[in-house]
Design a protein around this motif. Sequence first.
Motif, mmCIF file in Angstrom:
data_model
loop_
_atom_site.group_PDB
_atom_site.id
_atom_site.type_symbol
_atom_site.label_atom_id
_atom_site.label_comp_id
_atom_site.label_asym_id
_atom_site.label_seq_id
_atom_site.Cartn_x
_atom_site.Cartn_y
_atom_site.Cartn_z
ATOM 1 N N SER A 177 0.832 -1.210 0.000
ATOM 2 C CA SER A 177 0.000 0.000 0.000
ATOM 3 C C SER A 177 0.864 1.258 0.000
ATOM 4 O O SER A 177 0.529 2.258 -0.647
ATOM 5 C CB SER A 177 -0.917 0.002 1.227
ATOM 6 N N GLN A 183 4.125 5.916 -5.405
ATOM 7 C CA GLN A 183 4.090 5.989 -6.861
ATOM 8 C C GLN A 183 3.121 7.078 -7.321
ATOM 9 O O GLN A 183 3.377 7.793 -8.290
ATOM 10 C CB GLN A 183 3.670 4.631 -7.430
ATOM 11 N N ARG A 184 2.028 7.208 -6.585
ATOM 12 C CA ARG A 184 1.060 8.261 -6.905
ATOM 13 C C ARG A 184 1.666 9.635 -6.644
ATOM 14 O O ARG A 184 1.429 10.585 -7.381
ATOM 15 C CB ARG A 184 -0.200 8.042 -6.065
ATOM 16 N N TRP A 185 2.470 9.746 -5.596
ATOM 17 C CA TRP A 185 3.106 11.025 -5.271
ATOM 18 C C TRP A 185 4.121 11.438 -6.335
ATOM 19 O O TRP A 185 4.331 12.634 -6.569
ATOM 20 C CB TRP A 185 3.799 10.930 -3.913
ATOM 21 N N GLU A 186 4.771 10.458 -6.944
ATOM 22 C CA GLU A 186 5.775 10.780 -7.963
ATOM 23 C C GLU A 186 5.171 11.512 -9.157
ATOM 24 O O GLU A 186 5.873 12.225 -9.874
ATOM 25 C CB GLU A 186 6.463 9.495 -8.431
ATOM 26 N N ASP A 187 3.890 11.349 -9.356
ATOM 27 C CA ASP A 187 3.213 12.055 -10.451
ATOM 28 C C ASP A 187 2.942 13.513 -10.109
ATOM 29 O O ASP A 187 2.437 14.264 -10.946
ATOM 30 C CB ASP A 187 1.880 11.362 -10.780
ATOM 31 N N HIS A 188 3.251 13.909 -8.856
ATOM 32 C CA HIS A 188 2.970 15.289 -8.424
ATOM 33 C C HIS A 188 4.220 15.959 -7.860
ATOM 34 O O HIS A 188 4.131 16.790 -6.959
ATOM 35 C CB HIS A 188 1.865 15.285 -7.363
ATOM 36 N N ILE A 208 0.792 18.546 -1.954
ATOM 37 C CA ILE A 208 -0.022 17.343 -1.748
ATOM 38 C C ILE A 208 -0.750 17.476 -0.419
ATOM 39 O O ILE A 208 -0.137 17.823 0.596
ATOM 40 C CB ILE A 208 0.856 16.070 -1.736
ATOM 41 N N VAL A 254 2.188 1.910 -3.499
ATOM 42 C CA VAL A 254 1.142 2.485 -4.353
ATOM 43 C C VAL A 254 1.014 3.986 -4.095
ATOM 44 O O VAL A 254 0.911 4.792 -5.026
ATOM 45 C CB VAL A 254 -0.211 1.779 -4.103
ATOM 46 N N MET A 255 1.048 4.379 -2.822
ATOM 47 C CA MET A 255 0.920 5.794 -2.471
ATOM 48 C C MET A 255 2.118 6.597 -2.975
ATOM 49 O O MET A 255 1.957 7.677 -3.566
ATOM 50 C CB MET A 255 0.792 5.947 -0.955
ATOM 51 N N GLU A 282 -6.703 1.712 2.859
ATOM 52 C CA GLU A 282 -6.251 0.600 2.025
ATOM 53 C C GLU A 282 -5.516 -0.444 2.860
ATOM 54 O O GLU A 282 -5.725 -1.655 2.691
ATOM 55 C CB GLU A 282 -5.336 1.124 0.918
ATOM 56 N N GLU A 313 -4.298 12.025 1.632
ATOM 57 C CA GLU A 313 -3.501 10.911 1.121
ATOM 58 C C GLU A 313 -3.367 9.806 2.163
ATOM 59 O O GLU A 313 -3.517 8.623 1.856
ATOM 60 C CB GLU A 313 -2.110 11.413 0.713
#
Length: 414
Positions: free
Chosen positions: A217, A223-228, A233, A220-221, A245, A238
């Motif tokens: 989990s 990886q989502r942060w890398e897009d920002h 944030i 996943v979080m 999750e 988050e």
Amino acid sequence: MPQLTLLSAEYKHWLDGRVIPIVIALLPNFGNTEKEKGGETIMGPLAILVCFSCPILVLGLLAFLNKTLRKPILRQREFNARGIRGPPYKFLFGNAREIQKMKTAAAAKPMSNLSHEIRTRLEPHLATWTEAYGKNFVFWMGPEPILVVTEPELVKVVGNDAEKVYQKLESEGYIKKLFGDGLVTSRGEKWAKMRKLVNHAFQGDSLKSMVPAMVASTQVMLQRWEDHVGEEIEVFEEFSLFTAEVISRTAFGSSYFQGKLVFEGITKLLHLATKNAFNIQIPGFKVYKSKDEIEAEKLEQQIRDVIIAMVTKREEMVTNGDLDSCGSDFLGLLVKARYEDDESKRISVDDVVDECKTFYLTGHETCNILLTWAMLLLSIHTDWQEEARKEVMTHFGSRTPDADGIMKLKTVRN
């Protein structure tokens, strides 16, 4: 001029240790509903209805005033006699409206500085009244007194409570819908049984088995942060998603997606409970359900339906009486307890529902707030941040963290 009929009756009603005589006299002859027969006066239906309803209404009013006025005043005098002061009781609503005003005013002001001293913002009424009345004081939620104890020695007395003097309050309303009769609200033998059962989910081996799900989990979080990268944030949101999750994976395992549905329902129900936390119900005057109450009942039923569906699916997985096939997660633990040979250890499907809700509520909010606050402190104290990062990189480098390695992290764990 209407004819008057003199009726006299004494109604005895035991109200808080007192017999109250009620005399109904000079009841008017409404709309000529009485008829003469053989020189006697016979009351019509409306007069009879009024005759019997008046005492009931009077008794109801007296009971209402006893609960909302007489008892609180007597209790406040008792507290004062024992040296426990507090804001004065206000008829019907107690101090609920004052608390709402204080909270609204505190939330409207920006935080002047970031520190651990946030009580004046989160609980301004407690901070204000502690300063005004001392470490131990009493305030009122409706006609019910709330005794606040912050003096360490007295807190120890309450905590030890070997004689079980300090009992949990009966849960009702939104709290009942949230927790049911789970570990947080249950008492006595049931609490002891559920506490022993739930403890198994938090033993060393059980916690170690949860680490891979937590790591997955987290990845996943991140990886989502890398897009920002380079953007702000909202970490509280988050971490809310992250903890939901993790709990869904560790508590419900293969029933992960249904677990997320439970979380969504509980989140909405918690919002309604928070919204109505300081709404005081007038005793004896509840004649209809509010929109929020109707919505809360629907959510409660939806949550129950999802959990029961998960339980049914797990039970169908049991092959040849092998309960181990239920799974080793929290839900599996509860399902196994449904089939205990020892009846004293067996739990009902209602217990399963309540414990699942309790697991979510107590686990999600506490972890979410803890992680967010830890992130804030690390942002403020960059030296701690660097030390923690150095320790993690020293022990793991580019490897995925595991349970044994985490136990060696002194700075992070402390």
